[in-house]
Every structure is written in C-alpha cells, then in structure tokens.
Design a protein around this motif. Structure first.
Motif, short mmCIF file in Angstrom:
data_model
loop_
_atom_site.label_atom_id
_atom_site.label_comp_id
_atom_site.label_asym_id
_atom_site.label_seq_id
_atom_site.Cartn_x
_atom_site.Cartn_y
_atom_site.Cartn_z
N ALA A 50 41.79 40.41 52.76
CA ALA A 50 42.84 39.77 51.94
C ALA A 50 43.07 40.55 50.65
CB ALA A 50 42.45 38.33 51.64
N PHE A 51 43.67 41.73 50.77
CA PHE A 51 43.95 42.53 49.58
C PHE A 51 44.92 41.77 48.66
CE2 PHE A 51 42.85 45.93 52.65
CZ PHE A 51 41.82 46.50 51.92
N ALA A 52 44.65 41.84 47.35
CA ALA A 52 45.43 41.07 46.38
C ALA A 52 46.24 41.93 45.43
CB ALA A 52 44.49 40.16 45.57
N LEU A 65 43.03 40.77 38.41
CA LEU A 65 42.67 39.85 39.48
C LEU A 65 41.62 38.85 39.02
CD1 LEU A 65 42.34 42.46 42.39
CD2 LEU A 65 44.35 41.12 41.75
N LYS A 66 41.56 37.75 39.73
CA LYS A 66 40.53 36.74 39.48
C LYS A 66 39.23 37.20 40.14
CE LYS A 66 43.97 33.03 39.55
NZ LYS A 66 44.43 31.79 40.24
N PHE A 84 36.42 37.68 42.62
CA PHE A 84 36.32 37.73 44.08
C PHE A 84 37.65 37.99 44.78
CE2 PHE A 84 32.71 35.14 42.66
CZ PHE A 84 31.68 35.93 43.13
N GLU A 85 38.74 38.16 44.04
CA GLU A 85 39.97 38.65 44.68
C GLU A 85 39.80 40.13 44.95
OE1 GLU A 85 43.72 35.92 43.44
OE2 GLU A 85 43.16 37.46 41.98
N ILE A 86 40.36 40.60 46.04
CA ILE A 86 40.09 41.96 46.51
C ILE A 86 41.15 42.93 46.01
CG2 ILE A 86 39.82 43.41 48.56
CD1 ILE A 86 38.69 40.93 49.98
N GLU A 87 40.69 44.00 45.38
CA GLU A 87 41.58 45.03 44.84
C GLU A 87 42.27 45.79 45.98
OE1 GLU A 87 39.18 47.70 42.61
OE2 GLU A 87 38.45 46.18 41.20
N TYR A 90 36.64 48.04 50.49
CA TYR A 90 37.42 47.05 49.74
C TYR A 90 36.53 46.49 48.63
CZ TYR A 90 35.21 43.91 53.23
OH TYR A 90 34.33 43.26 54.07
N TRP A 99 35.80 44.10 44.96
CA TRP A 99 36.06 42.88 44.20
C TRP A 99 35.04 42.80 43.06
CZ3 TRP A 99 33.60 43.11 48.88
CH2 TRP A 99 32.28 42.66 48.92
N ASP A 145 32.67 40.02 40.72
CA ASP A 145 32.15 38.65 40.70
C ASP A 145 32.51 37.96 39.38
OD1 ASP A 145 30.36 39.53 38.76
OD2 ASP A 145 28.64 39.61 40.14
#
Length: 401
Positions: free
Chosen positions: A78-80, A85-86, A88-91, A234, A236, A238
């Motif tokens: 789930a790339f964001a 980003l918040k 745990f959102e994935i770069e 991928y 993220w 924490d």
C-alpha cells in the motif's frame, strides 16, 4: 470469504510477452536467467515465515517447466506516495536510479537495506533458514569447489579477448563521445581510456578465478537478496520516526558472495554518497552480521570484493551499449544536455533498462578512476592469484590475444 488476515488488494506478477518490444526481455528472464522465477516462487512458498524481514503476504505461485510461464500472487503493498506521511504509511514507490526522490535521506535508506542483508545472511549462518540440504533443493546455492568455475591458468577464463576488446572499444566511443555529457571530463582523455581498456581486459582474463575467490570462503557466502536496489524494498517509519523496510522481488534468491550482493544493492545509487559512506556502510554490515550470529568479516577483503564486483558489473553494461543505442539512437544525443532529459531518464517501452545502464556504467567508470579499482584488481592478482592460488600471473598474450 473475507477474514481479517486476508487482503482485498493483491499484486500479480507474470512474465513479459514473448513478442514485440518485450521479446528480448522475456528471453533474458525466462531463458538466460532461469530458474530465477522458480526460486522466487519457492522463496515465498517455503520461506515466508522464516525470513527475518517483512515481505508481502504470499497467496499463490506456480511455474510451467515446459513454457516458463509463471504467476505469483501476493498482497499488494500500500504505497502512500512521496509527501509527508503518517507513522507506518509506506513511502513511494521508488524507482531505480532516481535516489533524488529520497529527499537527501538516501544514506538512511541504504543503512536499513544493509540491516536487512545482515539479518538474512545471519539467519542462514545460524541455521534459522533450514538445513543446507533443504536450501540446496529449493534455492540457488553457489558451490565452493573450483571445478565448478572453469579456472584456466593458461588462458583468459572470460569471453574471447577479441570479442571483449571490440565491446570495450565501442563502449569507449559511447562514453567519451556519444554520451560524454553524462560522465566526468576525464573519460575523454587517452590516459583514462587506456586504463579502462587494460583494466577491463585483465578483469575478463581472470573472470572465473575471481568468481571462484568470491565464493571460496564460506564466511563471505550466505543467503541474500540478489538485487536489493531501492525499488525492491518498501519503507515506512514507526511512531518514533525510525525507518524500517520490507523486501520483495526475490528472483534468484539463494546463497552467493556477500561482496557481490552489497555492490548490487548500491550499483544504481548516487556515486558520491556511496563513495563517501562506503567505510561506514561496511563497518555497519560487518558489525550487524557478526552481532546476529554470522562470522566476523575483514573489511579489506570485503572492500576488495565490492570494488572488483563493480568492475564486473560495468562489463555487463559495456555489453549493453548496443541496446542503449537502440533505445536512444546516436542522433538524439546531440541535443541531450544532462541525465534529466526525459529521453534517457524516463522509462523507455515501459522499462528502466536505458536509465539503469547509463547510471551503472557511470558508477563503474567513477569506481575505476576515483576509487582506484584498477589498483585493487592488480593487488588481487598479486595477493590472491599469485600468493594464495600459487599461480603465475597471466601473460599479455593470454589477456589480450
């Protein structure tokens, strides 16, 4: 039927069509590089729960031994995006040879990738990935016996010298004339071109012996991702802002030289950050690999293997120059001013092949000149081939004729 541990958004991986603009890609992956796809399916199928790093959840995989057609179905990452980003959102997703998208934080990302490398290698060495018999039956495992590598003390053990010479001369014309705008000014000098030609001819002459050396000491051979560039991970953060990563694209997963894998993780990076941080990168990998249960490596041996592997990688790029000229004909180069030109920075035919070849070639040229990889190769011939292997250096006739 949906349960909380199942995903509604999936990713399916299938081979290129054997037609049109992807015909050569299909032949490369399904013929020249097999059983790469088989090993990727096995990695998910058999090792998902054993891997010490996160990877997308596996759902299904199969391959035909008759046609080489295959399919792999996993959770879709789930790339964001690239913005703030918040937790745990994935770069991303990130792509090869565009590390500027990391917004100046490329060193941090590569440290995380080295941590993943060390975790996998140490898990292998401590038996957490399974027995050697089990691994050998299901993954690509490099042997250590010299008979496997085709050593040849009486001739070049690489491609025929005449063929290598012709490829190198074409490459010199390409990087010093056609595409010189991309590379340092010194590539146009006769001194550098002579160094390039002579070094690469020597490298080819010792090809099998170097490959054997890189796999002869089991301390420097372990399971690992074959091509851990930025685009095969991928990332993220924490809740405390600490960066972490998961890995995918496990084609060809197995045991091989640690020197080899480390370079192949950096070969598409920015040269300046690689060269400036290499000592710190090596120290970090050596420390983490040992702390996690692996043997203690020697930085001098690791560095020599990394830089020689960079030359080997450049040889592959030399062989790819004709393909570069098909993807961007020579007449186009007269108006190309820098590497940001979309004719060479964008994907061509849906592939990053051109951009990758140009970047890796440039990194190899700079490793040769600015990190003195020619001297590293000479020292290897003296300190390993002659002193350890007890062989006489190959003559000019063996190397060049």
């Amino acid at each position: 039927f949906q349960t909380p541990d199942l995903h509604r958004k999936l990713f399916a991986k299938i081979p290129f069509p054997l037609s049109g603009g992807t015909s050569n890609d299909r032949l490369s992956s399904s013929v020249n590089k097999q059983p790469m796809d088989f090993f990727e399916i096995n990695t998910y199928r058999l090792f998902e729960s054993r891997l010490p790093v996160k990877t997308p959840k596996y759902y299904f995989g199969d391959i035909s031994n008759e046609t080489s057609n295959y399919i792999l179905i996993t959770e879709r990452v789930a790339f964001a995006g690239m913005e703030t980003l918040k937790a745990f959102e994935i770069e991303g997703p990130y792509v090869k040879c565009k590390d500027y998208q990391l917004q100046g934080k490329d060193k941090e990302h590569y440290m995380v990738l080295l941590e993943a490398h060390a975790k996998i290698a140490a898990a292998h060495k401590t038996g957490k990935m399974g027995s050697e018999d089990f691994l050998g039956a299901n993954l690509a495992m490099r042997p250590s016996s010299p008979e496997f590598y085709g050593l040849n003390p009486s001739a070049s053990s690489g491609a025929p010298p005449a063929s290598v010479s012709a490829q190198l001369k074409q490459a010199i014309k390409f990087f010093s004339e056609t595409a010189k705008v991309l590379y340092p000014d010194y590539v146009t000098t006769q001194a550098f071109q002579d160094k390039f030609f002579n070094t690469m001819m020597r490298l080819s002459a010792y090809f099998a012996e170097i490959t054997f050396w890189k796999h002869s000491d089991p301390d420097y051979v372990a399971l690992g991702h074959l091509n851990l560039n930025i685009d095969n991970a991928y990332f993220w953060r924490d809740g405390d802002g600490k960066l972490d990563c998961g890995l995918f694209d496990w084609g060809g997963f197995g045991s091989s030289s640690i020197h080899h894998r480390i370079w192949w993780g950096f070969n598409c990076s920015e040269f300046d950050q690689f060269s400036e941080n290499l000592e710190e990168y090596m120290a970090y990998y050596i420390d983490r690999y040992h702390a996690l249960g692996g043997p203690l490596l020697k930085s001098q041996i690791l560095k020599a293997g990394i830089l020689i592997t960079a030359l080997e990688n450049m040889m592959y790029m030399v062989a790819s120059v004709p393909n570069c000229l098909r993807m961007c004909p020579a007449k186009e180069w007269a108006s190309i001013q820098d590497r940001s030109d979309p004719r060479i920075s964008d994907d061509v035919g849906g592939k990053s092949t051109l951009r990758t070849t140009l970047q890796v070639l440039g990194n190899g040229l700079r490793v040769l000149e600015e990190m003195q990889a020619d001297k590293v190769l000479d020292d290897w011939i003296t300190d390993v081939y002659v002193a350890v292997f007890q062989q006489s250096p190959k003559t000019d006739a063996m190397i060049f004729e």
